[in-house]
Design a protein around this motif. Sequence first.
Motif, PDB file in Angstrom:
ATOM      1  N   LEU A 167       2.390  -0.003  -6.239  1.00  0.00           N
ATOM      2  CA  LEU A 167       1.351   0.952  -6.652  1.00  0.00           C
ATOM      3  C   LEU A 167       1.513   1.356  -8.121  1.00  0.00           C
ATOM      4  CD1 LEU A 167       0.864   3.256  -3.520  1.00  0.00           C
ATOM      5  CD2 LEU A 167      -0.323   1.152  -4.153  1.00  0.00           C
ATOM      6  N   THR A 197       0.805  -1.223   0.000  1.00  0.00           N
ATOM      7  CA  THR A 197       0.000   0.000   0.000  1.00  0.00           C
ATOM      8  C   THR A 197       0.841   1.278   0.000  1.00  0.00           C
ATOM      9  OG1 THR A 197      -0.182  -0.225   2.399  1.00  0.00           O
ATOM     10  CG2 THR A 197      -2.031  -1.023   1.097  1.00  0.00           C
ATOM     11  N   GLY A 198       2.091   1.203  -0.413  1.00  0.00           N
ATOM     12  CA  GLY A 198       2.878   2.421  -0.587  1.00  0.00           C
ATOM     13  C   GLY A 198       3.563   2.954   0.662  1.00  0.00           C
ATOM     14  N   ASP A 199       3.456   2.254   1.761  1.00  0.00           N
ATOM     15  CA  ASP A 199       3.985   2.790   3.021  1.00  0.00           C
ATOM     16  C   ASP A 199       5.420   2.390   3.341  1.00  0.00           C
ATOM     17  OD1 ASP A 199       1.617   4.170   4.307  1.00  0.00           O
ATOM     18  OD2 ASP A 199       0.754   2.215   3.820  1.00  0.00           O
TER      19      ASP A 199
END
Lengths: 161, 285
Positions: free
Chosen positions: A63, A44-46
Amino acid sequence: MSGVHVTTTVNGDPVEFVCPADESLLDVLRDRLGLTGAKEGCGTGDCGACSITLDGQLVCSCLVLGAEAEGKKITTVEGMADGENLHPLQRQFIDNAALQCGICTPGFLIAAKALLDKNPDPSVEEIRYALAGNLCRCTGYDKIVRAVQAAAKDLQKQNRK
Amino acid sequence: MRYESPTTAKAAVDLLSKEKGKAYVLAGGTDLLVRLRMDMIEPDLMVDIKNIPAMNEIKKTPSGGFKIGAAVSGAKLGANKALKKAWPGVVEATNLIGSDQIQGRCTMVGNLCNASPAADSVPAMIAAGAKANIVGKKRRTVPVEDIVTGPGKTSLAKGELIEAITLPKKAPKSGDAYLRFIPRTEMDIAVVGAAVSLTLKKGVVEKARVALGAVAATPLLVKEAADAIIGTKLDDEALEALGAACSAACKPIDDKRGTVEYRVKVAGVLAQRAAKIAYERAGGK
Ligand SMILES: Cc1cc2nc3c(=O)[nH]c(=O)nc-3n(C[C@H](O)[C@H](O)[C@H](O)COP(=O)(O)OP(=O)(O)OC[C@H]3O[C@@H](n4cnc5c(N)ncnc54)[C@H](O)[C@@H]3O)c2cc1C
Ligand code: FES
Ligand code: FES
């Protein structure tokens, strides 16, 4: 399989693959192309474990859709060493013990290289900001920052020659 | 799901309006692909707008403003010196989004159309008087503050998409600024965001726009806050009135990031600080 047919370049080599339209570029790299350097930490891009560059731009491959890679130039950690010769960042990560489990390392290497390509002599603060999108649960970050500083010096020496 | 990558805005509109199932515009994907990964959406079609050349450009408009294509990433925005000089608040707000990895992909328009109340670039765009250029069956241009209608909701009709954001010509002796409060220095969602844009005449604020984020269901344009500083030299009394007007406009929620009371107070404080930066940037002393 119905899917999207994609022609792209990975670490300088032409590559073709077919993937479902909703498959991430990270899954394509790992499961279709056998390039397992980029890791999935969160999806999720974190965490930045999946970091690659797409047309020279640092991105999270979790992503990006595989379909978006059409006609692009991708680099992954597998393309960092020059044959048997490790990139100065790779060398300094080892010498500074900047990794323990190593899951985060490919992402840190790619993000650190993106930083040094833009800014060959970053301050500690600039390094920490540039690597804010990469999480490491093992090292406590200090050794990673030191490795990046040392590699920056190595690269400056190399470029003066 | 199908993936399409048209090369003109018209083709994108056709794809979106003809699709019978769920169709989404894909810009940087830093919201949309997270929602896809988390199974929050089941798209039938994604229309990638990044291969539409006009949407990748930052151009000067004939009237001296800027037209920023909907696919321009935060990183590309931040690298444009002329834009940064004219509208530093808008560029800084957009560059606050996520990490360097996220900056490589995220767009202002995606930030706007995702319609989060806490979106960082939106208050800055509203304060700057930015407009959204919409393409669909017809073209229309609306102020950015008219796009978000509620959390996750926009005023765009089916088949419509935003082609670009236009920023007006920067007036002489003007300045803008955006500040957000987050508990850490990077990678977090705003507890409060405040943007101020103002124009001076002989050191007195002649025009102003004040916008707040994360303190209501949508980003807010707070006219009372602007009125509180217009006609002043941003003295302590004016700043006090600005803070009070901002706090009064807040209709926030309690959550893990901040309580209602806290958000109301911080909105006033941040707006005061942003106003001081904008005033300095406008050449005020
Ligand atoms: C790790 C991480 C950190 C983040 N940090 C922040 C932060 O600090 N601050 C912040 O505000 N946000 C943050 N975000 C959220 C996100 O990055 C931003 O909202 C970003 O600007 C979205 O832009 P995008 O181009 O990626 O949008 P996309 O994901 O491509 O699209 C978002 C939505 O807008 C729609 N859309 C996109 N373009 C158009 C168009 N041209 N016309 C009509 N509809 C359109 C899409 O269909 C979708 O519904 C973060 C996200 C991640 C993953
Ligand atoms: S796996 Fe992509 S950011 Fe974590
Ligand atoms: S070395 Fe284990 S997460 Fe970084």
